[in-house]
Design a protein around this motif. Sequence first.
Motif, mmCIF file in Angstrom:
data_model
loop_
_atom_site.group_PDB
_atom_site.id
_atom_site.type_symbol
_atom_site.label_atom_id
_atom_site.label_comp_id
_atom_site.label_asym_id
_atom_site.label_seq_id
_atom_site.Cartn_x
_atom_site.Cartn_y
_atom_site.Cartn_z
ATOM 1 N N LYS A 109 0.837 -1.188 0.000
ATOM 2 C CA LYS A 109 0.000 0.000 0.000
ATOM 3 C C LYS A 109 0.881 1.250 0.000
ATOM 4 N N ALA A 110 0.505 2.245 -0.800
ATOM 5 C CA ALA A 110 1.239 3.510 -0.827
ATOM 6 C C ALA A 110 0.843 4.336 0.395
ATOM 7 N N THR A 111 1.793 5.012 0.960
ATOM 8 C CA THR A 111 1.510 5.805 2.152
ATOM 9 C C THR A 111 0.828 7.107 1.766
ATOM 10 N N LYS A 112 -0.034 7.578 2.648
ATOM 11 C CA LYS A 112 -0.739 8.842 2.441
ATOM 12 C C LYS A 112 -0.428 9.771 3.608
ATOM 13 N N ALA A 113 0.817 9.880 3.948
ATOM 14 C CA ALA A 113 1.207 10.657 5.111
ATOM 15 C C ALA A 113 1.306 12.135 4.771
ATOM 16 N N GLY A 114 0.872 12.945 5.694
ATOM 17 C CA GLY A 114 1.013 14.391 5.653
ATOM 18 C C GLY A 114 0.962 15.052 4.296
ATOM 19 N N GLY A 115 2.079 15.597 3.860
ATOM 20 C CA GLY A 115 2.115 16.408 2.657
ATOM 21 C C GLY A 115 2.515 15.669 1.405
ATOM 22 N N VAL A 116 2.346 14.357 1.358
ATOM 23 C CA VAL A 116 2.791 13.590 0.192
ATOM 24 C C VAL A 116 2.031 13.999 -1.059
ATOM 25 N N GLU A 117 0.715 14.159 -0.942
ATOM 26 C CA GLU A 117 -0.072 14.515 -2.124
ATOM 27 C C GLU A 117 0.300 15.907 -2.628
ATOM 28 N N LEU A 119 3.171 17.346 -2.333
ATOM 29 C CA LEU A 119 4.514 17.306 -2.915
ATOM 30 C C LEU A 119 4.567 16.603 -4.258
ATOM 31 N N THR A 120 3.625 15.705 -4.511
ATOM 32 C CA THR A 120 3.647 14.947 -5.762
ATOM 33 C C THR A 120 2.649 15.455 -6.791
ATOM 34 N N ASP A 121 1.959 16.565 -6.509
ATOM 35 C CA ASP A 121 1.025 17.157 -7.460
ATOM 36 C C ASP A 121 1.817 18.023 -8.441
ATOM 37 N N THR A 122 1.987 17.536 -9.680
ATOM 38 C CA THR A 122 2.847 18.221 -10.655
ATOM 39 C C THR A 122 2.263 19.535 -11.126
ATOM 40 N N SER A 123 0.964 19.763 -10.935
ATOM 41 C CA SER A 123 0.376 21.037 -11.366
ATOM 42 C C SER A 123 0.834 22.188 -10.481
ATOM 43 N N LYS A 124 1.341 21.906 -9.295
ATOM 44 C CA LYS A 124 1.803 22.943 -8.375
ATOM 45 C C LYS A 124 3.310 23.199 -8.489
ATOM 46 N N TYR A 125 3.991 22.489 -9.382
ATOM 47 C CA TYR A 125 5.427 22.690 -9.544
ATOM 48 C C TYR A 125 5.694 24.042 -10.207
ATOM 49 N N THR A 126 6.809 24.681 -9.836
ATOM 50 C CA THR A 126 7.176 25.977 -10.406
ATOM 51 C C THR A 126 8.593 25.913 -10.961
ATOM 52 N N GLY A 127 8.967 26.938 -11.689
ATOM 53 C CA GLY A 127 10.330 27.069 -12.202
ATOM 54 C C GLY A 127 10.721 25.949 -13.145
ATOM 55 N N SER A 128 11.983 25.555 -13.038
ATOM 56 C CA SER A 128 12.513 24.544 -13.959
ATOM 57 C C SER A 128 11.896 23.169 -13.714
ATOM 58 N N HIS A 129 11.351 22.939 -12.515
ATOM 59 C CA HIS A 129 10.746 21.638 -12.222
ATOM 60 C C HIS A 129 9.481 21.415 -13.050
ATOM 61 N N LYS A 130 8.791 22.522 -13.377
ATOM 62 C CA LYS A 130 7.572 22.437 -14.164
ATOM 63 C C LYS A 130 7.854 21.913 -15.573
ATOM 64 N N GLU A 131 9.059 22.198 -16.083
ATOM 65 C CA GLU A 131 9.422 21.827 -17.457
ATOM 66 C C GLU A 131 9.502 20.307 -17.647
ATOM 67 N N GLY A 132 9.639 19.550 -16.562
ATOM 68 C CA GLY A 132 9.792 18.101 -16.680
ATOM 69 C C GLY A 132 8.494 17.342 -16.882
ATOM 70 N N PHE A 133 7.343 18.047 -16.922
ATOM 71 C CA PHE A 133 6.046 17.372 -17.022
ATOM 72 C C PHE A 133 5.174 18.060 -18.058
ATOM 73 N N ASP A 134 4.312 17.274 -18.733
ATOM 74 C CA ASP A 134 3.371 17.882 -19.669
ATOM 75 C C ASP A 134 2.106 18.312 -18.903
ATOM 76 N N GLU A 135 1.072 18.768 -19.617
ATOM 77 C CA GLU A 135 -0.138 19.294 -18.980
ATOM 78 C C GLU A 135 -0.872 18.252 -18.140
#
Length: 168
Positions: A109-117, A119-135
Motif C-alpha cells: 500500500k502507498a503511504t498517504k502521510a502528511g504532505g505527500v499529495e 509534494l507529488t502534485d505536478t500542477s503545483k510545480y514551479t520554475g525549472s521543475h515544471k518543465e519536466g512534465f506535460d499538462e
Amino acid sequence: MSEVEKAFRKFAIYGDTSASGNDMTGKNFSKMCKECGVMDGKSVTSTDIDIVFSKVKTKGARTITFAEFQQAMKEPCSKRFKGTSPEEAVQAVYGLLEGKEPGSVGATKATKAGGVERLTDTSKYTGSHKEGFDESGKGKGLAGCQDLTDNSGYVGAYKGAGTYDQTH
C-alpha cells in the motif's frame, strides 16, 4: 481432505513458489495463527506460537508436517479457550481455521502521510521543475530534464534558420 488440512496446505505454500504444501515453515505457521484468530495477543502471543512450533518440529528440521501441526494446535487451544475441555478447544480452533486463506492485505500500500499529495502534485510545480512534465502531469523523461542541442549548423536564436536554400 478436511477443511483444516486444506487451510494448512494453502498457508504452507504461501510465499514459497517451490513449496509442495506438505510442510509448513515457522513463519507461515505464525501467519496462519495470526490471521485465523488463534493468536489473540493476550492469552496466546507470537512468542507462544514460536515456542510451540519449536517443540513439535523434529530436531534440525525447519518445517512441520500436518501431523505435527495437529499436535502443535493442542497447546495454544487450551490457552485460547480456557474453561473448555481440550477436545472442545481443539475443535473451536479448527473452526477458526476452516476455509481460511492467506491474505496479503496492506502488503504494497502507498503511504498517504502528511504532505505527500501536495509534494507529488505536478500542477503545483514551479520554475525549472515544471518543465519536466506535460499538462496531464506525465513526465517528459530526458527531454524535460536537459537542454537538447540544435545540431542544424545555425547559431542559437538565429531567426533565418533554414532559409539559405530558398534564396540561392
